[in-house]
Design an enzyme around this catalytic site. Structure first.
Site, PDB file in Angstrom:
ATOM      1  N   GLY A   1       2.515   5.638  -2.569  1.00 19.62           N
ATOM      2  CA  GLY A   1       1.743   4.511  -3.032  1.00 19.62           C
ATOM      3  C   GLY A   1       0.251   4.798  -3.030  1.00 19.62           C
ATOM      4  N   HIS A   2      -0.517   3.886  -2.428  1.00 16.21           N
ATOM      5  CA  HIS A   2      -1.977   3.927  -2.509  1.00 16.21           C
ATOM      6  C   HIS A   2      -2.615   4.752  -1.392  1.00 16.21           C
ATOM      7  CE1 HIS A   2      -5.712   2.561  -4.167  1.00 16.21           C
ATOM      8  NE2 HIS A   2      -6.068   1.873  -3.108  1.00 16.21           N
ATOM      9  N   TRP A   3      -1.824   5.116  -0.384  1.00 11.64           N
ATOM     10  CA  TRP A   3      -2.366   5.826   0.781  1.00 11.64           C
ATOM     11  C   TRP A   3      -1.772   7.223   0.895  1.00 11.64           C
ATOM     12  CZ3 TRP A   3      -2.905   2.466   5.849  1.00 11.64           C
ATOM     13  CH2 TRP A   3      -4.117   1.780   5.793  1.00 11.64           C
TER      14      TRP A   3
ATOM     15  N   ASP B   1       1.631   3.889  -6.975  1.00 10.91           N
ATOM     16  CA  ASP B   1       0.451   3.121  -6.580  1.00 10.91           C
ATOM     17  C   ASP B   1       0.464   1.745  -7.235  1.00 10.91           C
ATOM     18  OD1 ASP B   1      -2.189   2.149  -6.113  1.00 10.91           O
ATOM     19  OD2 ASP B   1      -2.955   4.191  -6.015  1.00 10.91           O
TER      20      ASP B   1
ATOM     21  N   GLN C   1       0.823  -1.205   0.000  1.00 14.66           N
ATOM     22  CA  GLN C   1       0.000   0.000   0.000  1.00 14.66           C
ATOM     23  C   GLN C   1       0.859   1.258   0.000  1.00 14.66           C
ATOM     24  OE1 GLN C   1      -3.410   0.358   0.026  1.00 14.66           O
ATOM     25  NE2 GLN C   1      -4.352  -0.909   1.588  1.00 14.66           N
TER      26      GLN C   1
END
Length: 284
Positions: A262-264, A235, A181
């Site tokens: 990344g994704h967060w 991401d 993540q």
């Protein structure tokens, strides 16, 4: 619709704050945490085993409360302390219907929706189907702008599916998934892993086997509210090229693209995320 502060049918030993419950007309009970007073922001977390509103946004909403906003941190159905029915299809229509009922239960006319990943797709679905309820959108790597096959080809989702298929996910299995993540997995706290592992064992299998989110790219031009978006170039769950679909189709959209992210976004770049959102809410 009925509001209550406790739900005896939910486990009380989850390592998550216990907030309030709303019972929708369908009988579905949704849990949320509330903090602050002022214009309403509903926070919509992402998917994945063990997800909850608190684990996604604990480093963000207190600052928004201090800035004069009423923050509603929702546990989506199937997640956190909300009901997790094992006899429904967890598709976008199901989530949007629940969210729309939840907004009605709050008794507010318009809200800002702030959504990450699956939560971003649900926010997008609400704004498209019920535009009169949405004042602004804040989206972090939102789903709903690619085909299902594209998402499942991403390294993070492939890892999540593989680990989830092996059986119950403890803290170490959660670490294996969630390390993807973030650009720098070293900032992944043991608290978040423990929170998510505790929730994961309460989730039914149909939550992930029936989860379907359509590609809404062709409808993006229908959006008529201001949109602020964020995407990390690293991401591994949602391809960052999705940002261009918003910029090409939504005149009111602006996005912040971040490297080493990344994704967060809201976790890895907490200060930038909080300040950018608050500026958007005040001036955008």
């Amino acid at each position: 619709m009925n509001q209550q502060t406790n739900n005896p049918n939910q486990p009380q030993d989850l390592p998550l704050p216990l907030g309030h419950f709303v019972t929708l007309d369908s009988g579905l009970k949704l849990h949320y945490i509330e903090q602050g007073q002022g214009p309403v922001i509903i926070w919509l977390h992402g998917s994945g085993p063990g997800a909850s509103g608190f684990s996604n946004f604990k480093g963000n909403f207190p600052e928004f409360a201090d800035a004069g906003y009423r923050n509603i941190i929702l546990d989506l159905p199937g997640f956190g302390r909300s009901d997790k029915p094992d006899d429904v299809n967890y598709d976008l229509d199901f989530f949007v219907t629940a969210l729309n009922g939840f907004i009605a239960a709050l008794g507010v006319k318009k809200v800002t929706l702030l959504g990450n990943s699956l939560g971003g797709a649900i926010a997008l679905g609400q704004a498209l189907d019920y535009p009169d309820t949405v004042e602004r959108l804040i989206l972090m790597a939102p789903g709903g702008v690619e085909e299902r096959e594209t998402y499942f080809a991403m390294e993070g989702i492939a890892r999540m599916v593989d680990v989830y298929s092996r059986g119950p996910m403890g803290v170490e299995q959660m670490r294996e998934v969630m390390s993807l993540q973030l650009f720098d997995a070293a900032i992944l706290s043991d608290d978040i892993l423990a929170e998510r592992a505790a929730v994961a064992v309460t989730q039914p299998a149909n939550l992930f086997t029936t989860m379907m989110v359509p590609n809404m790219t062709e409808r993006l031009a229908e959006l008529n509210c201001p949109v602020l978006g964020f995407w990390g170039i690293n991401d591994k769950f949602n391809p960052h090229e999705g940002m261009h679909k918003f910029l090409d189709n939504v005149p009111t959209a602006r996005f912040i693209m971040l490297n080493r992210c990344g994704h967060w976004v809201q976790v890895e770049h907490q200060r930038l995320f909080n300040s950018s959102c608050l500026d958007f809410l005040k001036h955008g």
